[in-house]
Design a protein around this motif. Structure first.
Motif, PDB file in Angstrom:
ATOM      1  N   SER A  10       0.817  -1.220   0.000  1.00 47.99           N
ATOM      2  CA  SER A  10       0.000   0.000   0.000  1.00 47.99           C
ATOM      3  C   SER A  10       0.851   1.271   0.000  1.00 47.99           C
ATOM      4  O   SER A  10       0.304   2.367   0.164  1.00 47.99           O
ATOM      5  N   ARG A  11       2.155   1.127  -0.189  1.00 53.72           N
ATOM      6  CA  ARG A  11       3.045   2.296  -0.153  1.00 53.72           C
ATOM      7  C   ARG A  11       2.643   3.322  -1.217  1.00 53.72           C
ATOM      8  O   ARG A  11       2.400   2.987  -2.368  1.00 53.72           O
ATOM      9  N   LYS A  12       2.579   4.577  -0.815  1.00 53.75           N
ATOM     10  CA  LYS A  12       2.221   5.656  -1.732  1.00 53.75           C
ATOM     11  C   LYS A  12       3.474   6.299  -2.310  1.00 53.75           C
ATOM     12  O   LYS A  12       4.405   6.644  -1.576  1.00 53.75           O
ATOM     13  N   PHE A  13       3.496   6.445  -3.613  1.00 47.89           N
ATOM     14  CA  PHE A  13       4.598   7.108  -4.304  1.00 47.89           C
ATOM     15  C   PHE A  13       4.118   8.464  -4.820  1.00 47.89           C
ATOM     16  O   PHE A  13       2.953   8.638  -5.185  1.00 47.89           O
ATOM     17  N   PRO A  72      13.992   3.967   4.189  1.00 46.71           N
ATOM     18  CA  PRO A  72      13.817   3.135   5.383  1.00 46.71           C
ATOM     19  C   PRO A  72      12.427   2.526   5.532  1.00 46.71           C
ATOM     20  O   PRO A  72      12.274   1.434   6.080  1.00 46.71           O
ATOM     21  N   ASP A  73      11.387   3.218   5.050  1.00 51.37           N
ATOM     22  CA  ASP A  73      10.024   2.731   5.262  1.00 51.37           C
ATOM     23  C   ASP A  73       9.699   1.468   4.461  1.00 51.37           C
ATOM     24  O   ASP A  73       8.683   0.821   4.707  1.00 51.37           O
ATOM     25  N   THR A  99       6.553  17.012 -21.781  1.00 54.27           N
ATOM     26  CA  THR A  99       6.415  16.847 -20.334  1.00 54.27           C
ATOM     27  C   THR A  99       5.514  15.646 -20.077  1.00 54.27           C
ATOM     28  O   THR A  99       4.427  15.538 -20.660  1.00 54.27           O
ATOM     29  N   VAL A 100       5.995  14.751 -19.225  1.00 58.76           N
ATOM     30  CA  VAL A 100       5.226  13.550 -18.895  1.00 58.76           C
ATOM     31  C   VAL A 100       5.064  13.468 -17.380  1.00 58.76           C
ATOM     32  O   VAL A 100       5.737  14.167 -16.624  1.00 58.76           O
ATOM     33  N   GLU A 101       4.154  12.590 -16.940  1.00 56.65           N
ATOM     34  CA  GLU A 101       3.963  12.359 -15.519  1.00 56.65           C
ATOM     35  C   GLU A 101       3.698  10.881 -15.288  1.00 56.65           C
ATOM     36  O   GLU A 101       3.234  10.169 -16.188  1.00 56.65           O
ATOM     37  N   ALA A 102       4.005  10.417 -14.088  1.00 61.38           N
ATOM     38  CA  ALA A 102       3.788   9.009 -13.753  1.00 61.38           C
ATOM     39  C   ALA A 102       3.797   8.837 -12.242  1.00 61.38           C
ATOM     40  O   ALA A 102       4.411   9.621 -11.513  1.00 61.38           O
ATOM     41  N   THR A 103       3.107   7.790 -11.779  1.00 60.89           N
ATOM     42  CA  THR A 103       3.120   7.397 -10.375  1.00 60.89           C
ATOM     43  C   THR A 103       3.422   5.913 -10.301  1.00 60.89           C
ATOM     44  O   THR A 103       2.780   5.113 -10.979  1.00 60.89           O
ATOM     45  N   THR A 104       4.413   5.541  -9.496  1.00 59.73           N
ATOM     46  CA  THR A 104       4.786   4.139  -9.325  1.00 59.73           C
ATOM     47  C   THR A 104       3.862   3.470  -8.316  1.00 59.73           C
ATOM     48  O   THR A 104       3.366   4.108  -7.384  1.00 59.73           O
ATOM     49  N   LYS A 105       3.606   2.179  -8.508  1.00 58.08           N
ATOM     50  CA  LYS A 105       2.854   1.398  -7.529  1.00 58.08           C
ATOM     51  C   LYS A 105       3.454  -0.004  -7.446  1.00 58.08           C
ATOM     52  O   LYS A 105       4.109  -0.472  -8.384  1.00 58.08           O
ATOM     53  N   ILE A 106       3.254  -0.657  -6.310  1.00 57.14           N
ATOM     54  CA  ILE A 106       3.695  -2.036  -6.129  1.00 57.14           C
ATOM     55  C   ILE A 106       2.564  -2.959  -6.559  1.00 57.14           C
ATOM     56  O   ILE A 106       1.444  -2.862  -6.052  1.00 57.14           O
ATOM     57  N   ARG A 116      16.011 -17.506   0.125  1.00 56.15           N
ATOM     58  CA  ARG A 116      15.789 -17.502  -1.321  1.00 56.15           C
ATOM     59  C   ARG A 116      15.362 -16.136  -1.848  1.00 56.15           C
ATOM     60  O   ARG A 116      15.219 -15.954  -3.057  1.00 56.15           O
ATOM     61  N   GLY A 117      15.149 -15.200  -0.959  1.00 62.36           N
ATOM     62  CA  GLY A 117      14.833 -13.854  -1.388  1.00 62.36           C
ATOM     63  C   GLY A 117      13.360 -13.631  -1.682  1.00 62.36           C
ATOM     64  O   GLY A 117      12.503 -14.487  -1.430  1.00 62.36           O
ATOM     65  N   ALA A 118      13.074 -12.450  -2.204  1.00 63.87           N
ATOM     66  CA  ALA A 118      11.709 -12.058  -2.558  1.00 63.87           C
ATOM     67  C   ALA A 118      11.740 -11.307  -3.887  1.00 63.87           C
ATOM     68  O   ALA A 118      12.737 -10.664  -4.229  1.00 63.87           O
ATOM     69  N   LEU A 119      10.652 -11.415  -4.637  1.00 63.89           N
ATOM     70  CA  LEU A 119      10.496 -10.667  -5.881  1.00 63.89           C
ATOM     71  C   LEU A 119       9.498  -9.533  -5.651  1.00 63.89           C
ATOM     72  O   LEU A 119       8.411  -9.753  -5.116  1.00 63.89           O
ATOM     73  N   ILE A 120       9.887  -8.325  -6.061  1.00 66.60           N
ATOM     74  CA  ILE A 120       9.019  -7.164  -5.923  1.00 66.60           C
ATOM     75  C   ILE A 120       8.685  -6.658  -7.323  1.00 66.60           C
ATOM     76  O   ILE A 120       9.588  -6.288  -8.085  1.00 66.60           O
ATOM     77  N   LEU A 121       7.404  -6.685  -7.683  1.00 68.16           N
ATOM     78  CA  LEU A 121       6.959  -6.239  -8.993  1.00 68.16           C
ATOM     79  C   LEU A 121       6.328  -4.856  -8.859  1.00 68.16           C
ATOM     80  O   LEU A 121       5.332  -4.687  -8.147  1.00 68.16           O
ATOM     81  N   SER A 122       6.926  -3.868  -9.517  1.00 67.94           N
ATOM     82  CA  SER A 122       6.418  -2.502  -9.464  1.00 67.94           C
ATOM     83  C   SER A 122       6.073  -2.029 -10.875  1.00 67.94           C
ATOM     84  O   SER A 122       6.578  -2.554 -11.866  1.00 67.94           O
ATOM     85  N   GLU A 123       5.206  -1.038 -10.946  1.00 69.13           N
ATOM     86  CA  GLU A 123       4.688  -0.590 -12.241  1.00 69.13           C
ATOM     87  C   GLU A 123       4.499   0.920 -12.250  1.00 69.13           C
ATOM     88  O   GLU A 123       4.146   1.521 -11.230  1.00 69.13           O
TER      89      GLU A 123
END
Length: 285
Positions: A10-13, A72-73, A99-106, A116-123
């Motif tokens: 739910s992290r906000k970018f 850190p968060d 000029t472009v704009e974008a917002t990242t999300k998980i 074995r680690g973790a995979l984080i898919l962001s868009e």
């Protein structure tokens, strides 16, 4: 500190706005090797302002959120992360300036298990700031090697695209320059691993390595050249997995399998015969 699945999902970018000029577009193209042969007029259209076109892969540096995994968060052990894969979906050709704009999300976090680690898919979807039109969607896969076993839900890992077992239908060899990483970093990725010999040595490399997204740009160039006659409007989608680093100055051979509008590919360094991009998939017209 460990990953908190719900908090990270739910992290906000911040919404990012990015203005770029024809000079930025030319600089990006030079960074991925366009213009190495200054007499090649098909490449010249990406590095010369008369009728300038933007390479599709420049989408990766537009409204780029930066190294957010270091904050850190996030709870991520950022020292141990790797860029494992990248997908780019083009909705329309990029303008040469604007000029472009974008917002990242998980999109998802895949807990592969303790050790074995973790995979984080962001868009993020990059839009024209003036018209609101979507230009491209970018999906990144980050391997967080130090964060497995945090207790995330049982979600399957994305399946890699297959590579045919037969010989490739065509190949495309593209050189990189010894200073390619020093040029490419001016498009926004200033990680010292790609510039400082001492930092690269401390990380276990013999010299600074090429940015993964620079290698991505070379692969895009190869497909644009061999299958699209250098027309960005015919280039629609690409996804791949990074498998090994490239050293600036090496030659990247893209091996391509064509089946209708779908394309399978991989990239290897000619000098060391090492696969550096694997499980590549593209859509062209």
């Amino acid at each position: 500190m460990a990953i908190d699945y719900n908090k990270l999902m739910s992290r906000k970018f911040e919404r990012l706005e990015h203005t770029f000029t024809e000079k930025d577009t030319i600089l990006y193209a030079l960074g991925v090797g366009m213009g190495i042969d200054p007499l090649d007029e098909q490449c010249l259209q990406f590095v010369y302002e008369d009728g300038l076109k933007a390479l599709p892969s420049m989408a990766n540096v537009l409204a780029y959120p930066g190294f957010w995994a270091k904050e850190p968060d996030t709870g991520i052990d950022w020292v141990k992360i790797l860029h494992a894969g990248q997908e780019m979906i083009m909705h329309k050709p990029l303008p040469a300036s604007g000029t472009v704009e974008a917002t990242t999300k998980i999109n998802e976090i895949v807990d592969k298990g303790e050790g074995r680690g973790a995979l984080i898919l962001s868009e993020r979807t990059v839009r024209d700031a003036a018209t609101g039109e979507d230009l491209c969607t970018l999906i990144s896969t980050t391997m967080a090697r130090g964060d497995g076993g945090f207790g995330g839900p049982a979600v399957p890992s994305p399946k890699p695209d297959p590579i045919p077992e037969r010989a490739p239908d065509m190949t495309c060899d593209l050189p990189t320059l010894p200073m390619s990483a020093l040029i490419y970093r001016l498009s926004g990725d200033y990680n010292p691993l790609h510039a400082s010999p001492s930092v690269a040595t401390a990380a276990g490399f013999k010299a600074p390595i090429l940015h993964g997204l620079c290698t991505f740009g070379v692969a895009t160039h190869a497909i644009l050249k061999t299958l699209c006659d250098y027309d960005p409007a015919r280039f629609h989608r690409i996804r791949l997995r990074f498998s090994s680093p490239v050293y600036p100055g090496e030659t990247i051979r893209t091996e391509i399998w064509r089946e209708d509008d779908a394309v399978a590919f991989r990239c290897r360094v000619v000098e060391r015969d090492v696969v550096v991009i694997n499980n590549g998939y593209a859509e062209v017209s």
